[in-house]
Motif scaffolding. Structure first.
Motif, PDB file in Angstrom:
ATOM      1  N   LEU A  19      30.592  60.439 138.090  1.00 16.70           N
ATOM      2  CA  LEU A  19      30.904  59.785 136.868  1.00 16.70           C
ATOM      3  C   LEU A  19      32.032  60.632 136.212  1.00 16.70           C
ATOM      4  N   ARG A  20      32.775  61.302 136.980  1.00 21.81           N
ATOM      5  CA  ARG A  20      33.965  62.046 136.457  1.00 21.81           C
ATOM      6  C   ARG A  20      35.346  61.355 136.788  1.00 21.81           C
ATOM      7  N   GLU A  21      36.473  61.561 136.007  1.00 23.04           N
ATOM      8  CA  GLU A  21      37.668  61.132 136.407  1.00 23.04           C
ATOM      9  C   GLU A  21      38.003  61.655 137.828  1.00 23.04           C
ATOM     10  N   VAL A  22      38.830  60.983 138.501  1.00 27.49           N
ATOM     11  CA  VAL A  22      39.304  61.266 139.699  1.00 27.49           C
ATOM     12  C   VAL A  22      40.657  61.719 139.413  1.00 27.49           C
ATOM     13  N   ALA A  80      44.589  60.459 142.411  1.00 33.45           N
ATOM     14  CA  ALA A  80      43.735  59.120 142.748  1.00 33.45           C
ATOM     15  C   ALA A  80      43.452  59.535 144.222  1.00 33.45           C
ATOM     16  N   PHE A  94      26.941  51.526 143.662  1.00 36.59           N
ATOM     17  CA  PHE A  94      27.475  52.655 142.827  1.00 36.59           C
ATOM     18  C   PHE A  94      26.883  52.211 141.294  1.00 36.59           C
ATOM     19  N   ARG A 153      23.920  53.019 136.327  1.00 39.77           N
ATOM     20  CA  ARG A 153      23.136  52.465 135.350  1.00 39.77           C
ATOM     21  C   ARG A 153      21.793  53.142 135.387  1.00 39.77           C
ATOM     22  N   LEU A 173      22.210  56.591 134.083  1.00 38.67           N
ATOM     23  CA  LEU A 173      22.359  56.677 132.740  1.00 38.67           C
ATOM     24  C   LEU A 173      21.470  56.183 131.837  1.00 38.67           C
ATOM     25  N   GLU A 174      20.842  55.244 132.012  1.00 45.33           N
ATOM     26  CA  GLU A 174      19.660  54.831 131.321  1.00 45.33           C
ATOM     27  C   GLU A 174      18.291  55.365 131.469  1.00 45.33           C
ATOM     28  N   TYR A 185      36.748  61.844 126.156  1.00 45.96           N
ATOM     29  CA  TYR A 185      35.760  62.133 124.940  1.00 45.96           C
ATOM     30  C   TYR A 185      35.765  63.427 124.862  1.00 45.96           C
ATOM     31  N   GLU A 186      35.754  64.432 125.865  1.00 47.11           N
ATOM     32  CA  GLU A 186      35.744  65.814 125.733  1.00 47.11           C
ATOM     33  C   GLU A 186      36.878  66.293 124.897  1.00 47.11           C
ATOM     34  N   GLU A 205      39.489  54.235 128.205  1.00 53.50           N
ATOM     35  CA  GLU A 205      38.665  55.273 127.509  1.00 53.50           C
ATOM     36  C   GLU A 205      37.611  54.654 126.631  1.00 53.50           C
ATOM     37  N   LYS A 255      34.913  53.928 128.983  1.00 58.45           N
ATOM     38  CA  LYS A 255      34.060  55.163 129.500  1.00 58.45           C
ATOM     39  C   LYS A 255      33.294  55.566 128.192  1.00 58.45           C
ATOM     40  N   LEU A 301      30.579  52.937 127.916  1.00 56.61           N
ATOM     41  CA  LEU A 301      29.515  52.835 129.174  1.00 56.61           C
ATOM     42  C   LEU A 301      29.359  53.854 130.071  1.00 56.61           C
ATOM     43  N   LEU A 302      30.126  54.943 129.969  1.00 58.00           N
ATOM     44  CA  LEU A 302      29.766  55.829 130.740  1.00 58.00           C
ATOM     45  C   LEU A 302      29.093  57.118 130.245  1.00 58.00           C
ATOM     46  N   ARG A 303      28.534  56.961 129.225  1.00 50.04           N
ATOM     47  CA  ARG A 303      27.720  58.002 128.611  1.00 50.04           C
ATOM     48  C   ARG A 303      26.100  57.828 128.461  1.00 50.04           C
ATOM     49  N   GLU A 304      25.493  58.799 128.445  1.00 51.90           N
ATOM     50  CA  GLU A 304      24.095  58.761 128.442  1.00 51.90           C
ATOM     51  C   GLU A 304      23.536  57.861 127.348  1.00 51.90           C
ATOM     52  N   VAL A 305      22.193  57.364 127.708  1.00 50.19           N
ATOM     53  CA  VAL A 305      21.722  56.222 126.591  1.00 50.19           C
ATOM     54  C   VAL A 305      20.360  57.025 126.408  1.00 50.19           C
ATOM     55  N   VAL A 309      23.555  50.939 124.641  1.00 48.94           N
ATOM     56  CA  VAL A 309      23.997  49.749 125.556  1.00 48.94           C
ATOM     57  C   VAL A 309      23.041  49.767 126.543  1.00 48.94           C
ATOM     58  N   ALA A 316      33.759  50.376 136.577  1.00 47.12           N
ATOM     59  CA  ALA A 316      33.695  51.775 136.551  1.00 47.12           C
ATOM     60  C   ALA A 316      34.528  52.627 137.398  1.00 47.12           C
ATOM     61  N   LEU A 322      37.625  54.789 136.659  1.00 48.58           N
ATOM     62  CA  LEU A 322      37.657  56.263 137.036  1.00 48.58           C
ATOM     63  C   LEU A 322      38.815  56.668 138.141  1.00 48.58           C
ATOM     64  N   GLU A 323      38.856  55.705 138.744  1.00 51.88           N
ATOM     65  CA  GLU A 323      40.074  55.998 139.747  1.00 51.88           C
ATOM     66  C   GLU A 323      41.467  55.987 139.455  1.00 51.88           C
TER      67      GLU A 323
END
Lengths: 201, 201, 201, 201
Positions: free
Chosen positions: A110-113, A116, A167, A172, A175-176, B28-29, B103, B106, B109-113, B120, B171, B175-176
Motif C-alpha cells: 500500500l505504498r508508493e512505488v 515505476a 489485491f 480492503r 484496511l477495514e 499524506y505524510e 492523492e 489515496k 481509500l488507502l487509509r485505515e478505517v 469509507v 489503487a 500507486l504504480e
DNA sequence: AATGAATGAGACTTCATTCAT
DNA sequence: AATGAATGAAGTCTCATTCAT
C-alpha cells in the motif's frame, strides 16, 4: 521460519524483528529508530552500524515479506490440481496471508512505488518475466487456456487483471479490519467465483 | 485546471486548495499545517480560525472528495443503458477519477478505517443501505439479475466483490504511477471483461 | 448575590461570570480569553471593549472576591458574642469560604503579590489601618486583650500571626482537595483551639 | 551560592540548575523547555535525553527540594533540647528555608496535590507514618505531651494543625516578598509564641 | 560493534492581542 | 458595541541522523 531464541539471533536480525513487531502493532507511522533501539536494548546509533538508514531497513523487511509471499504462491503451484483449483487456492492463500500480516502487507503493497519499474510494481508490461509470482500466475492461466478451461487471451495481461482484483479484496479486508467471519468467507468465495467464471470460455 | 483565481478565493478555500496541492505533491505524510500556512502566506494560527484542527481540515477534503465520487456514479446511473454497459462505464469512470486525483484517492481509500462502521468502510454487511454508491451498485446488479443478464446471487455481496476488484485496479494504477496509455487501457478493458463475464449466468 | 438571569446581565458582568466559571472548573491555567468568549457567545475581540486586557479582567474578579470575603468577616463581627467566639466563627467561615470557592481563593491568595504594598498583602506593618479585615481582626483582638481574655500584645502583629495560621489551614485544605469530612472538622477545631489557647493570658 | 563552575557540571545538573534559576526568576509559569535549552546553549531536544519530559524534570527538582527540607528537620531533631525549643527552632528553620528558596518552596508546596495521597499532601489521616517530617513532628509533640509540657491530644492531628500554621506563615512571607527585617522576625516570634502557648496544658 | 550526547527540523496546537470593518 | 481575520510568539514533544569516544 527458523525460530531462534531472540537473544542468540544476530543483531541485524534482532533489529529487523523488532521493526516488524512495531510495524505489526502500530503501523508504519509508529515505526521509529528510537523505538526499535529501545525494544532490543540497543542505542539508536547502533542501528546505523547495520543499516545505512531507515529506508534500507524498511527495504530489507519489505523484501523479506515479498519473498515469503513468493514462496507461498510457489508452494501452491507445486501441489498440483486443475488451474481453476490452484487459482482458487491462491486467492484464498493470498488474502489469508494479508490478513495474518496486515502491517507487512500495507508496508509492502500500500505504498508508493517510487521508480515505476522497481519494487512490487505489477502492472508494467513484461512483468511476467521479471516477477516470479506473475510468471507463475501467467503460466497457470496459459495452461488453463490451453486446456480449454479458460478463454484465450493474453496471459500476462490477464494475470495482471486477476491480481488487481485479488489485491483489492485483500487490501480492503486489511484496511477495514474486523469483519464477521462468515461474511468475510462469503465475500472471498464470491470473488473467487466471479474471477473463475470471468475467465471461462 | 479550470477554476484559477487563487487570490480572490475565500481563505478556507485557499487553505483547502493548498492542502490538496501538498497532498498531490508529497502524499499524506507530507501534509502539515506549517506547509499549508507558508504556501498561502498565512500564519499557522490563522488556519485554526477556519478549521478546528488538522483532522477537521482533512475530514473536509475527504468528504468533498467522496461527494465528488458519489456524484460521478450517480450521473452514470442516470444516463441509462443496459446494466452491463452502466457497470462498464462505472469501472472506467471510477478508475479515471482515481487517476485524475491520485492523492485524494489515496487519502480517501488507502487509509485505515478506524471504527469499521464509519468512514469509507464498504465490506460490512448492510452497506448497501448506508452508502449511496453501494446502494446504486447493488440495485444495478439486482436489475441485471432480474433481467436474466446476470446470474442470481446476493446483490450486496456481489456489489462488494465487484467493488474490491475495481478498487484494486484503481489503487494499483494510482500507486504504480505512469504506465503506457495503451497498456493501461487494455488492462482496464480486460478487467471489465472478466467482471462482466464473471457475473453472467 | 443578586441572581439575574444570565441573558439580561450586562456584558461585562457576563464576561466576569464566565471567567469565574472557567476558573472554578479548570483553575487559573485554564482561563483564556478564547474560552470566555466562546462560553458567552461573543467574539474574543469584544472582551477588549470591556476590559483593557486579561490582567484587568482578572483584577476585577479578584477584587470582587476580596469584597465578598470582607463582607463575610464584617457580618460575623456584627453578630456579637465574646471575642473568642467571634474569632472561632471567623476561622470556620474563612476556611468554609475558601473551600466553597477554591479557585477564587487560589487566584486571590495563592498568587504573587507584585508591589508588596498593593493587593492582598497582609504582613506589612500598618495593614490594620489599610485593610478592613485586618482592622476588624486587630480590633477584635484588642477588645479581647482589654477584657483580659487574651494576653496583652501588639494587636496588629497578633492579627497577622493569627491570619497566617488560618490562611495556611485554608490553603492546604484547598490545595489537597478531598478529605474525610470528620477529619477535616477535627483539624479545624484543633487549629481553633490552639489559636484561642495560644492567645490566652 | 557555593558550588559554581557551571561549565564543568554534568548536563543534567546544568539543566536542573537552569530550571531552578528560571523558576526563581519568573515562577512556575515561566518555566519552559525552550528557555532552559537556550539558557545553557543546548537544543531543546537535548533535554529530552536527560529527562523524559517536563514532568520528570520538575519532579526531580521537587524531590530534591523535599529531601533538603527533610534533612533540615531531621538535623534539628537530632540536636536535642526540650520539645518546645526544638519546635521553635523548627518553625524558624522552616520559614528561613522557604525564604531562601522561595521558588522551590512555591513549586513544592503551592501547587495542587492531584491524588490526595501522593506528593506533599499533609492533611490526610495517617500521614505521620508515611511522611518523615510529619512523623518527626508528631513524635516530638507526643514526647512533649508525655513530659507534661503539652496538653494531651492526638499527636498526628496536632502536628497537622501546627504544620498548617507554619506553612501559612512561610507561604505569606514568600508570596509577599520584601518585609522589614525587624517586623519579619517579630512576626515569626509571635507565631512561635502562639503555637507553643496554644499547645501548653 | 556500540554508546551517549547532541542537533536541527519539524510536528500540532494555544495564547493574548490587534485591526479594519 | 461587536465581529472576523489575522498575527507572532510560545508551548511540548518526536524524528532521523551524526559524531566523538
Amino acid at each position: 521460519m527458523s525460530t531462534d531464541a531472540q537473544d542468540t539471533a544476530s543483531t541485524p536480525t534482532r533489529i529487523r524483528r523488532a521493526a516488524e513487531e512495531i510495524l505489526a502493532e502500530g503501523g508504519y507511522e509508529a515505526l521509529s529508530m528510537r523505538k526499535i533501539a529501545s525494544r532490543i536494548g540497543l542505542s539508536q546509533a547502533a542501528i546505523y552500524r547495520h543499516y545505512k538508514d531507515k529506508d534500507e531497513l524498511v527495504g530489507t523487511i519489505v523484501a523479506a515479506g515479498y519473498a515469503e509471499l513468493v514462496a507461498l504462491v510457489e508452494r501452491l503451484n507445486e501441489k498440483g490440481g486443475s488451474p481453476a483449483e490452484i487459482l482458487a487456492h491462491t486467492v484464498r492463500a493470498y488474502v489469508g496471508w494479508a490478513e495474518e500480516r496486515p502491517e507487512l502487507f500495507k508496508a509492502l503493497l500500500l505504498r508508493e512505488v517510487r521508480p515505476a519499474s522497481a519494487g512490487v510494481a505489477g502492472l508494467a508490461p513484461g512483468v511476467a518475466r521479471r516477477r516470479r509470482t506473475f510468471g507463475l500466475l501467467a503460466d497457470l492461466l496459459a495452461r488453463g487456456m490451453e486446456e480449454g478451461l479458460f478463454a484465450r487471451a493474453d496471459p500476462e495481461l490477464t494475470a495482471q487483471a486477476v491480481w488487481t482484483s485479488i489485491f483489492g479484496l485483500a487490501a480492503r479486508l486489511v484496511l477495514e479490519g474486523e469483519l464477521p467471519r462468515e461474511h468475510r468467507e462469503a465475500l472471498i468465495e464470491r470473488q473467487v467465483n466471479i474471477i473463475v467464471r470471468g475467465l471461462s470460455p
